[in-house]
Design an enzyme around this catalytic site. Structure first.
Site, PDB file in Angstrom:
ATOM      1  N   HIS A 110       0.817  -1.225   0.000  1.00 23.55           N
ATOM      2  CA  HIS A 110       0.000   0.000   0.000  1.00 23.55           C
ATOM      3  C   HIS A 110       0.849   1.273   0.000  1.00 23.55           C
ATOM      4  O   HIS A 110       0.298   2.364  -0.189  1.00 23.55           O
ATOM      5  CB  HIS A 110      -0.918   0.031   1.227  1.00 23.55           C
ATOM      6  N   ASP A 147      -2.847 -10.769  -2.216  1.00 27.16           N
ATOM      7  CA  ASP A 147      -3.432 -10.202  -0.995  1.00 27.16           C
ATOM      8  C   ASP A 147      -4.882  -9.810  -1.277  1.00 27.16           C
ATOM      9  O   ASP A 147      -5.232  -9.442  -2.400  1.00 27.16           O
ATOM     10  CB  ASP A 147      -2.625  -8.964  -0.591  1.00 27.16           C
ATOM     11  N   HIS A 149      -6.409  -7.223  -0.364  1.00 26.32           N
ATOM     12  CA  HIS A 149      -6.495  -5.794  -0.638  1.00 26.32           C
ATOM     13  C   HIS A 149      -5.646  -5.454  -1.864  1.00 26.32           C
ATOM     14  O   HIS A 149      -4.571  -6.014  -2.049  1.00 26.32           O
ATOM     15  CB  HIS A 149      -5.996  -4.985   0.562  1.00 26.32           C
ATOM     16  N   ASP A 231      -4.763 -12.828   3.531  1.00 31.66           N
ATOM     17  CA  ASP A 231      -5.998 -12.327   4.125  1.00 31.66           C
ATOM     18  C   ASP A 231      -7.232 -12.558   3.257  1.00 31.66           C
ATOM     19  O   ASP A 231      -8.333 -12.150   3.620  1.00 31.66           O
ATOM     20  CB  ASP A 231      -5.877 -10.852   4.514  1.00 31.66           C
TER      21      ASP A 231
END
Length: 294
Positions: A110, A147, A149, A231
């Site tokens: 991120h 991931d 996200h 995740d």
């Protein structure tokens, strides 16, 4: 991070315990070295790097954004997260290791060019890719991110770079709100395959088969870096995809097949998210087992 935060040291302890099993005893284990600031500056302006360093508190926590904090030890941890990814690239590209899994924190995908976000200070996978190019002569590197996200930081860093392909499967809508199919970069080297809340292994595998893998084969990367977040597991508290350990092992094997075809088998995997400790430990073990060709 503050007490009760999902991005906590227990994540690495859970992975370490899982990798103590007998089948992992042949793994070579190396402490992640500290990265030089100049290495981080391959992807982030030096002013930003020193700003993060200088934000380190003498005690307690300092908040960088709503999700991301620093304690007195955070900057060193971030240097080791970058250093581990870069060291793994060196080991794999000099053939001292067949491939590598970098179990460090904080995560990185991120972190935009000059902005910390979502528990991330520096983009470990992006820096590793750029290091492979600058120091080992890799012409085309690919980052594949599963991931849950979207890796807005990796996308931001390589948006206008035709020498690095970034591919991501992720839940959408979800933090950070990027990752639509139409986001493809200046050179069509950004490949997003968003999944809907509630999707499971079948949809995830279809996204890989139909969108990610064909584009990777077209690109013919000389090195694959995996942003390995776990995740998307059905137990994870931060999202709503329903993957299980076998899905991560399957994806790893598919990426190894592409690496065998175009990259001399060279894969470096870098830990991103995964916040249910049991799911994280079991998924990381399945991932590493696949990397070991187990």
């Amino acid at each position: 991070m503050p007490q009760g935060h999902p991005e906590r040291p227990d994540r690495l302890r859970a992975i370490e315990r899982a990798l103590e099993a007998e089948k992992f005893q042949s793994l070579e284990r190396v402490e992640a070295p500290l990265a030089e600031l100049e290495v981080i500056a391959l992807c982030h302006p030096m002013d930003y790097v020193t700003e993060i360093r200088d934000a380190t508190p003498e005690r307690g926590l300092v908040r960088l954004d709503a999700d991301t904090s620093m304690s007195p030890g955070t900057f060193e941890a971030a240097l080791r997260a970058v250093g581990g990814a870069v060291h793994a690239v060196d080991e794999v590209l000099t053939k001292r290791a067949v491939n590598a899994f970098v179990a460090t924190r904080p995560p990185g995908h991120h972190a935009e060019t000059a902005r910390p976000m979502g528990f991330c200070l520096f983009d470990n996978a992006a820096i590793a890719a750029r290091h492979a190019q600058r120091h080992h002569g890799i012409a085309r590197a690919a980052i594949v991110d599963f991931d849950v996200h979207h890796g807005n930081g990796s996308q931001d860093i390589f948006w206008a770079d035709k020498s690095v392909m970034y591919c991501s499967t992720h839940q959408m809508p979800l933090y950070p709100g990027t990752g639509a199919v139409g986001e493809s970069g200046d050179f069509n080297t950004i490949v997003n395959a968003p999944l809907r809340p509630g999707d499971g292994g079948e949809a995830f595998r279809a996204a890989f088969e139909n969108r990610v893998l064909p584009r990777l084969r077209e690109f013919q990367p000389e090195l694959i870096i995996v942003s390995a977040g776990f995740d998307a597991h059905m137990r994870d508290p931060l999202a709503n995809l329903n993957l299980i350990e076998a899905d991560f092992a399957w994806a790893t094997q598919k990426l190894m097949d592409v690496a065998d075809q175009y990259a001399g088998g060279r894969i470096v995997s870098v830990l991103e998210g995964g916040y249910d400790l049991e799911a994280l430990a079991n998924s990381a073990a399945a991932h590493v087992t696949a990397l070991m060709r187990g």
